[in-house]
Design a protein around this motif. Structure first.
Motif, PDB file in Angstrom:
ATOM      1  N   LYS A  15       4.634  -5.694  10.231  1.00 42.33           N
ATOM      2  CA  LYS A  15       4.238  -6.488   9.065  1.00 42.33           C
ATOM      3  C   LYS A  15       3.176  -5.757   8.243  1.00 42.33           C
ATOM      4  O   LYS A  15       3.211  -5.779   7.011  1.00 42.33           O
ATOM      5  CB  LYS A  15       3.696  -7.846   9.512  1.00 42.33           C
ATOM      6  N   ALA A  16       2.250  -5.103   8.941  1.00 47.74           N
ATOM      7  CA  ALA A  16       1.199  -4.365   8.232  1.00 47.74           C
ATOM      8  C   ALA A  16       1.789  -3.202   7.453  1.00 47.74           C
ATOM      9  O   ALA A  16       1.390  -2.939   6.301  1.00 47.74           O
ATOM     10  CB  ALA A  16       0.151  -3.862   9.222  1.00 47.74           C
ATOM     11  N   LEU A  17       2.735  -2.500   8.047  1.00 49.44           N
ATOM     12  CA  LEU A  17       3.355  -1.355   7.382  1.00 49.44           C
ATOM     13  C   LEU A  17       4.144  -1.782   6.145  1.00 49.44           C
ATOM     14  O   LEU A  17       4.283  -1.004   5.195  1.00 49.44           O
ATOM     15  CB  LEU A  17       4.280  -0.618   8.353  1.00 49.44           C
ATOM     16  N   LYS A  18       4.635  -3.005   6.146  1.00 47.06           N
ATOM     17  CA  LYS A  18       5.424  -3.496   5.024  1.00 47.06           C
ATOM     18  C   LYS A  18       4.566  -4.156   3.943  1.00 47.06           C
ATOM     19  O   LYS A  18       5.072  -4.504   2.885  1.00 47.06           O
ATOM     20  CB  LYS A  18       6.465  -4.508   5.521  1.00 47.06           C
ATOM     21  N   ASN A  19       3.281  -4.313   4.222  1.00 52.31           N
ATOM     22  CA  ASN A  19       2.396  -4.999   3.290  1.00 52.31           C
ATOM     23  C   ASN A  19       1.822  -4.008   2.280  1.00 52.31           C
ATOM     24  O   ASN A  19       1.021  -3.140   2.626  1.00 52.31           O
ATOM     25  CB  ASN A  19       1.272  -5.687   4.068  1.00 52.31           C
ATOM     26  N   LYS A  20       2.208  -4.151   1.042  1.00 52.18           N
ATOM     27  CA  LYS A  20       1.786  -3.239  -0.031  1.00 52.18           C
ATOM     28  C   LYS A  20       0.269  -3.238  -0.211  1.00 52.18           C
ATOM     29  O   LYS A  20      -0.358  -2.185  -0.398  1.00 52.18           O
ATOM     30  CB  LYS A  20       2.474  -3.641  -1.328  1.00 52.18           C
ATOM     31  N   SER A  57       6.458 -11.658  24.459  1.00 48.94           N
ATOM     32  CA  SER A  57       5.423 -10.891  25.149  1.00 48.94           C
ATOM     33  C   SER A  57       4.319 -10.473  24.182  1.00 48.94           C
ATOM     34  O   SER A  57       4.527 -10.404  22.970  1.00 48.94           O
ATOM     35  CB  SER A  57       6.026  -9.641  25.793  1.00 48.94           C
ATOM     36  N   ALA A  58       3.149 -10.193  24.740  1.00 54.06           N
ATOM     37  CA  ALA A  58       2.013  -9.764  23.920  1.00 54.06           C
ATOM     38  C   ALA A  58       2.320  -8.443  23.219  1.00 54.06           C
ATOM     39  O   ALA A  58       1.939  -8.231  22.063  1.00 54.06           O
ATOM     40  CB  ALA A  58       0.768  -9.621  24.779  1.00 54.06           C
ATOM     41  N   ASN A  59       3.021  -7.540  23.908  1.00 51.79           N
ATOM     42  CA  ASN A  59       3.376  -6.252  23.315  1.00 51.79           C
ATOM     43  C   ASN A  59       4.292  -6.438  22.112  1.00 51.79           C
ATOM     44  O   ASN A  59       4.147  -5.755  21.094  1.00 51.79           O
ATOM     45  CB  ASN A  59       4.046  -5.347  24.351  1.00 51.79           C
ATOM     46  N   LYS A  60       5.232  -7.366  22.239  1.00 45.46           N
ATOM     47  CA  LYS A  60       6.155  -7.606  21.133  1.00 45.46           C
ATOM     48  C   LYS A  60       5.417  -8.195  19.939  1.00 45.46           C
ATOM     49  O   LYS A  60       5.674  -7.820  18.790  1.00 45.46           O
ATOM     50  CB  LYS A  60       7.273  -8.552  21.578  1.00 45.46           C
ATOM     51  N   GLN A  61       4.485  -9.101  20.213  1.00 45.30           N
ATOM     52  CA  GLN A  61       3.700  -9.675  19.124  1.00 45.30           C
ATOM     53  C   GLN A  61       2.880  -8.601  18.414  1.00 45.30           C
ATOM     54  O   GLN A  61       2.781  -8.584  17.184  1.00 45.30           O
ATOM     55  CB  GLN A  61       2.750 -10.738  19.673  1.00 45.30           C
ATOM     56  N   ALA A  62       2.293  -7.706  19.215  1.00 42.83           N
ATOM     57  CA  ALA A  62       1.486  -6.632  18.628  1.00 42.83           C
ATOM     58  C   ALA A  62       2.357  -5.726  17.769  1.00 42.83           C
ATOM     59  O   ALA A  62       1.957  -5.318  16.672  1.00 42.83           O
ATOM     60  CB  ALA A  62       0.814  -5.825  19.736  1.00 42.83           C
ATOM     61  N   TRP A  63       3.545  -5.393  18.268  1.00 39.43           N
ATOM     62  CA  TRP A  63       4.438  -4.514  17.507  1.00 39.43           C
ATOM     63  C   TRP A  63       4.895  -5.184  16.219  1.00 39.43           C
ATOM     64  O   TRP A  63       4.971  -4.539  15.167  1.00 39.43           O
ATOM     65  CB  TRP A  63       5.645  -4.131  18.356  1.00 39.43           C
ATOM     66  N   GLU A  64       5.181  -6.482  16.280  1.00 36.62           N
ATOM     67  CA  GLU A  64       5.580  -7.205  15.074  1.00 36.62           C
ATOM     68  C   GLU A  64       4.446  -7.198  14.046  1.00 36.62           C
ATOM     69  O   GLU A  64       4.690  -7.102  12.843  1.00 36.62           O
ATOM     70  CB  GLU A  64       5.966  -8.641  15.430  1.00 36.62           C
ATOM     71  N   GLY A  65       3.209  -7.277  14.543  1.00 36.03           N
ATOM     72  CA  GLY A  65       2.063  -7.200  13.645  1.00 36.03           C
ATOM     73  C   GLY A  65       1.972  -5.859  12.957  1.00 36.03           C
ATOM     74  O   GLY A  65       1.663  -5.775  11.763  1.00 36.03           O
ATOM     75  N   VAL A  66       2.255  -4.788  13.688  1.00 32.96           N
ATOM     76  CA  VAL A  66       2.239  -3.442  13.112  1.00 32.96           C
ATOM     77  C   VAL A  66       3.298  -3.315  12.031  1.00 32.96           C
ATOM     78  O   VAL A  66       3.037  -2.775  10.944  1.00 32.96           O
ATOM     79  CB  VAL A  66       2.468  -2.376  14.213  1.00 32.96           C
TER      80      VAL A  66
END
Length: 235
Positions: free
Chosen positions: A33-38, A22-31
Motif C-alpha cells: 500500500k505504501a509503494l502504491k501511495n503517490k 498472519s502478522a507477516n502478511k499484514q506487514a507485507w500488505e502495508g508495504v
C-alpha cells in the motif's frame, strides 16, 4: 511505558470470511500500500532533496580552509558551532515556526528551500578572495542553520498528506530509504567534483548543485501543497 503509546485500534487479524491473517502478511500488505501511495513518494523525495543539500554542508570547512585560509583553531570553533550549536537550535526553531507560525511543515520547507536557494546562489558568486573570513563563516553558518531546521521536520509532511494510519510504519520506512539515499553517493559526487576542479571553481560547482536541489525542493513542496489544497477542497 509502552502501554501509554500503544494505540487503541488493532489491525484486524481475520478477513471478512473469517480467515486468519498472519502478522507477516499484514506487514507485507502495508508495504504494498505504501509503494502504491503517490503522496508517500512525493514526501520521500522532498526528504531526498533536503538531505542532498545537507550533504554539501560538509564542504564548508574545507572551503573556508582552502579559500579563506581558515586557521586550525578557528576551524575547530566553527565545527563546534556548526555541528552542535546549530543542530540544537535548528530543530526547535524549525518545529516552532512549523507549528505556531505556518501551521504546516510543507509550507516551512518551501520557504526554507527558497531561502537556501537565494543565499547559496549569492554565496557562490561572492568575491571570496577579497572578503573577510568572518563574513564567509557567517553566511555559511546561516545556510547550515536553515538546513538543520529543515532536517528536524522533513518527515512531518507524512501527516499532512493523510497517510493511512495502518501503513505509517511502511510509509516511514520508505521515506527513510529514499530520503537518506543521498548519503550513499552524494559525498562521492561532491568529493569527485572537488578533485577534478581545483580551487574555488570546484566549490562553486558544488554550491550550484546544492542550489539546484533546493530549487527542486521548492517545486516539489509547491506541488505537494497544491495536492493538499485540492484534497481539502474536495472534502
Amino acid at each position: 511505558m509502552y502501554f501509554l503509546l500503544e494505540p487503541d485500534e488493532k489491525l484486524p487479524k481475520t478477513t471478512a470470511t473469517g480467515e486468519t491473517v498472519s502478522a507477516n502478511k499484514q506487514a507485507w500488505e502495508g508495504v504494498v500500500k505504501a509503494l502504491k501511495n503517490k503522496n508517500i513518494w512525493l514526501v520521500s523525495f522532498n526528504v531526498f532533496l533536503v538531505y542532498s543539500v545537507y550533504c554539501g554542508l560538509t564542504y564548508f570547512i574545507p572551503f573556508l580552509s582552502d579559500i579563506y585560509a581558515l586557521p586550525a583553531a578557528l576551524a575547530g570553533v566553527y565545527g563546534i558551532i556548526n555541528q552542535y550549536g546549530l543542530k540544537m537550535l535548528g530543530g526547535p526553531i524549525g518545529g516552532y515556526i512549523t507549528d505556531k507560525v505556518l501551521h504546516s511543515a510543507t509550507r516551512y520547507l518551501r520557504i526554507a528551500f527558497t531561502a537556501v536557494t537565494v543565499v547559496l546562489v549569492v554565496f557562490t558568486f561572492l568575491p571570496h578572495q577579497s572578503m573577510g573570513i568572518i563574513l564567509g563563516m557567517a553566511i555559511s553558518l546561516g545556510i547550515s542553520a536553515i538546513v538543520y531546521s529543515m532536517r528536524a521536520i522533513f518527515f512531518a509532511p507524512m501527516d499532512e498528506v493523510d497517510v493511512p494510519r495502518e501503513i505509517t510504519g511502511s510509509a516511514m520506512s520508505l521515506g527513510s530509504f529514499v530520503g537518506y539515499l543521498p548519503g550513499a553517493f552524494m559525498y562521492a559526487v561532491y568529493g569527485g567534483i572537488l578533485d577534478n576542479f581545483e580551487g574555488i571553481a570546484g566549490y562553486r560547482i558544488v554550491f550550484i548543485i546544492m542550489a539546484v536541489f533546493a530549487v527542486g525542493g521548492i517545486l516539489l513542496s509547491s506541488y505537494i501543497l497544491s495536492l493538499m489544497k485540492k484534497a481539502k477542497t474536495a472534502v
